[in-house]
Write an enzyme that holds these catalytic residues in place. Structure first.
Site, PDB file in Angstrom:
ATOM      1  N   CYS A 183     105.550  63.112  -3.069  1.00  0.00           N
ATOM      2  CA  CYS A 183     106.697  62.292  -3.476  1.00  0.00           C
ATOM      3  C   CYS A 183     107.983  62.683  -2.730  1.00  0.00           C
ATOM      4  CB  CYS A 183     106.920  62.410  -4.980  1.00  0.00           C
ATOM      5  SG  CYS A 183     105.487  61.878  -5.936  1.00  0.00           S
ATOM      6  N   TYR A 234      88.748  41.044  -0.548  1.00  0.00           N
ATOM      7  CA  TYR A 234      89.594  42.067   0.069  1.00  0.00           C
ATOM      8  C   TYR A 234      89.548  41.967   1.602  1.00  0.00           C
ATOM      9  CZ  TYR A 234      90.877  46.252   2.395  1.00  0.00           C
ATOM     10  OH  TYR A 234      91.435  47.085   3.304  1.00  0.00           O
ATOM     11  N   LEU A 294      76.130  55.210  10.088  1.00  0.00           N
ATOM     12  CA  LEU A 294      77.279  54.763   9.284  1.00  0.00           C
ATOM     13  C   LEU A 294      76.874  54.417   7.853  1.00  0.00           C
ATOM     14  CD1 LEU A 294      79.696  52.307  11.181  1.00  0.00           C
ATOM     15  CD2 LEU A 294      80.251  54.426  10.001  1.00  0.00           C
ATOM     16  N   GLU A 319      87.210  46.319   9.751  1.00  0.00           N
ATOM     17  CA  GLU A 319      87.190  46.139   8.299  1.00  0.00           C
ATOM     18  C   GLU A 319      85.770  46.247   7.742  1.00  0.00           C
ATOM     19  OE1 GLU A 319      89.565  46.220   6.220  1.00  0.00           O
ATOM     20  OE2 GLU A 319      91.190  46.203   7.659  1.00  0.00           O
ATOM     21  N   ASP A 339      93.018  47.431  -1.847  1.00  0.00           N
ATOM     22  CA  ASP A 339      91.870  48.332  -1.908  1.00  0.00           C
ATOM     23  C   ASP A 339      92.177  49.470  -2.898  1.00  0.00           C
ATOM     24  OD1 ASP A 339      93.675  49.931  -0.596  1.00  0.00           O
ATOM     25  OD2 ASP A 339      92.378  50.381   1.118  1.00  0.00           O
TER      26      ASP A 339
HETATM   27  S1  SF4 Z   1     107.008  58.473  -5.163  1.00  0.00           S
HETATM   28 FE1  SF4 Z   1     105.132  59.638  -5.304  1.00  0.00          FE
HETATM   29  S2  SF4 Z   1     103.884  58.589  -6.816  1.00  0.00           S
HETATM   30 FE2  SF4 Z   1     105.515  57.175  -6.202  1.00  0.00          FE
HETATM   31  S3  SF4 Z   1     104.591  55.947  -4.567  1.00  0.00           S
HETATM   32 FE3  SF4 Z   1     105.656  57.639  -3.593  1.00  0.00          FE
HETATM   33  S4  SF4 Z   1     104.067  59.263  -3.360  1.00  0.00           S
HETATM   34 FE4  SF4 Z   1     103.316  57.746  -4.818  1.00  0.00          FE
END
Ligand code: SF4
Length: 352
Positions: free
Chosen positions: A196, A117, A81, A38, A135
């Protein structure tokens, strides 16, 4: 917000169980490797961290080993780094852990260099404590899941998203949930063109349902990047190269070793061998690299030259904490030397 929280957790964790990347710090959920990873991952990409993590853990397999090591050795292991305050803080944290192993979020948060975080990530992964770690990747995922067009650079938005993520967190598997959210942001819900079609939580995603995934999250434009120029000299000296040490009072990278500026070696004839770009915070530097050679006579001390510069051998370069700019410049000079046709020699002048 997400309507069916239980289904969201189930879909996300099932995907994570089947698709999590095989990263070296995931081999163990012990506190030490989790903490080291981390620290290294703060401001640094996963691909960059992997070899450093492996070398660092081989050299400092537990907190006691790091706490015992001299700071110069730790900085040398961290060399390349960047953001070296992390290495110093990690060494102090190692000493604190050696004295008392943390068992609560508050004890992890109290370690040097550990913010909210990192404390949430470490305590959830290593201690199984229910703290949401948010994050940049997670902020982006949350903005899209909830189709929230607030500026994610604003602290008020971040605080609201942290609260939302805390409610969403899977209480039985907090560490895996946090890592799954980050993994989703890093590999599927990408900043540009999120995937998506293969997203495991697309049916829960409001941005996807409303076709807004490409316009979210909203973020105020970053301040303009400043540009600057700098020069370094790669000067061969016997079997080594000349280096100088940054003063202890310098705010950045105090005590590190670096290549001299051409003005530091007035007696050496230099020729330009190339340049490269290097960014520090909001400034993009163009670094011009010069090279030359210092004539070393037998009566000159081979280790410390008369003008206070040190001649470092290849072995020294492995162990000295060296600035990233200097490493890049040495590599550039090495490549340029390898490509130079035989028979051409640099003009050499005697150093002061
Ligand atoms: S559907 Fe698309 S925009 Fe929604 S969390 Fe999944 S990858 Fe991200």
């Amino acid at each position: 917000m997400i309507r069916d929280t239980a289904a969201f957790r189930r879909d996300l964790l099932r995907w994570y169980d089947q698709n999590a990347r095989d990263l070296p710090w995931r081999a163990s959920k012990a506190l030490w490797p989790v903490l080291v990873s981390e620290f290294m991952l703060q401001q640094t990409r996963v691909e960059t961290v992997i070899p450093y993590f492996q070398r660092f853990m081989a050299r400092f397999p537990d907190a006691a080993a790091l706490a015992r090591a001299p700071e110069t050795e730790v900085l040398a292991a961290w060399s390349g780094l960047g953001y070296y305050s992390r290495a110093r803080n990690l060494r102090e944290a190692a000493a604190a852990i050696t004295a008392q192993n943390p068992e609560t979020y508050e004890q992890v948060r109290a370690l040097p260099g550990v913010g909210a975080y990192t404390a949430a990530a470490v305590s959830s992964i290593a201690l199984d404590l229910p703290h949401a770690a948010v994050d940049g990747n997670v902020l982006r995922v949350l903005a899209r899941l909830t189709a929230d067009a607030s500026d994610i650079g604003a602290e008020s938005t971040r605080a609201r998203f942290r609260d939302a993520d805390q409610r969403l967190l899977a209480p039985q598997r907090p560490g895996d949930f946090n890592q799954a959210m980050m993994e989703l942001g890093a590999t599927v819900c990408l900043p540009r063109s999120p995937h998506c079609l293969v997203c495991p939580v697309s049916k829960h995603c409001l941005a996807r349902q409303t076709g807004r995934q490409d316009e979210l999250p909203m973020k105020r434009p970053k301040p303009a990047v400043a540009r600057a120029e700098a020069e370094v000299a790669v000067v061969r000296c016997g079997a080594g190269w000349l280096l100088k040490q940054r003063a202890a009072r310098e705010s950045r990278m105090a005590d590190f070793w670096e290549l001299p500026h051409p003005a530091d070696v007035p007696g050496v004839v230099l020729s330009l061998c190339g340049s490269f770009r290097h960014s520090i915070v909001n400034t993009r530097f163009t670094i011009a690299v010069y090279r030359g050679e210092l004539d070393v006579t037998p009566d000159v001390t081979p280790d410390v030259t008369p003008d206070g510069l040190k001649s470092a051998t290849v072995d020294d370069l492995e162990t000295l904490p060296l600035t990233t700019i200097s490493r890049k410049a040495l590599n550039l000079e090495k490549r340029a030397s390898a490509a130079r046709p035989r028979g051409i020699r640099l003009q050499v002048a005697r150093g002061e």
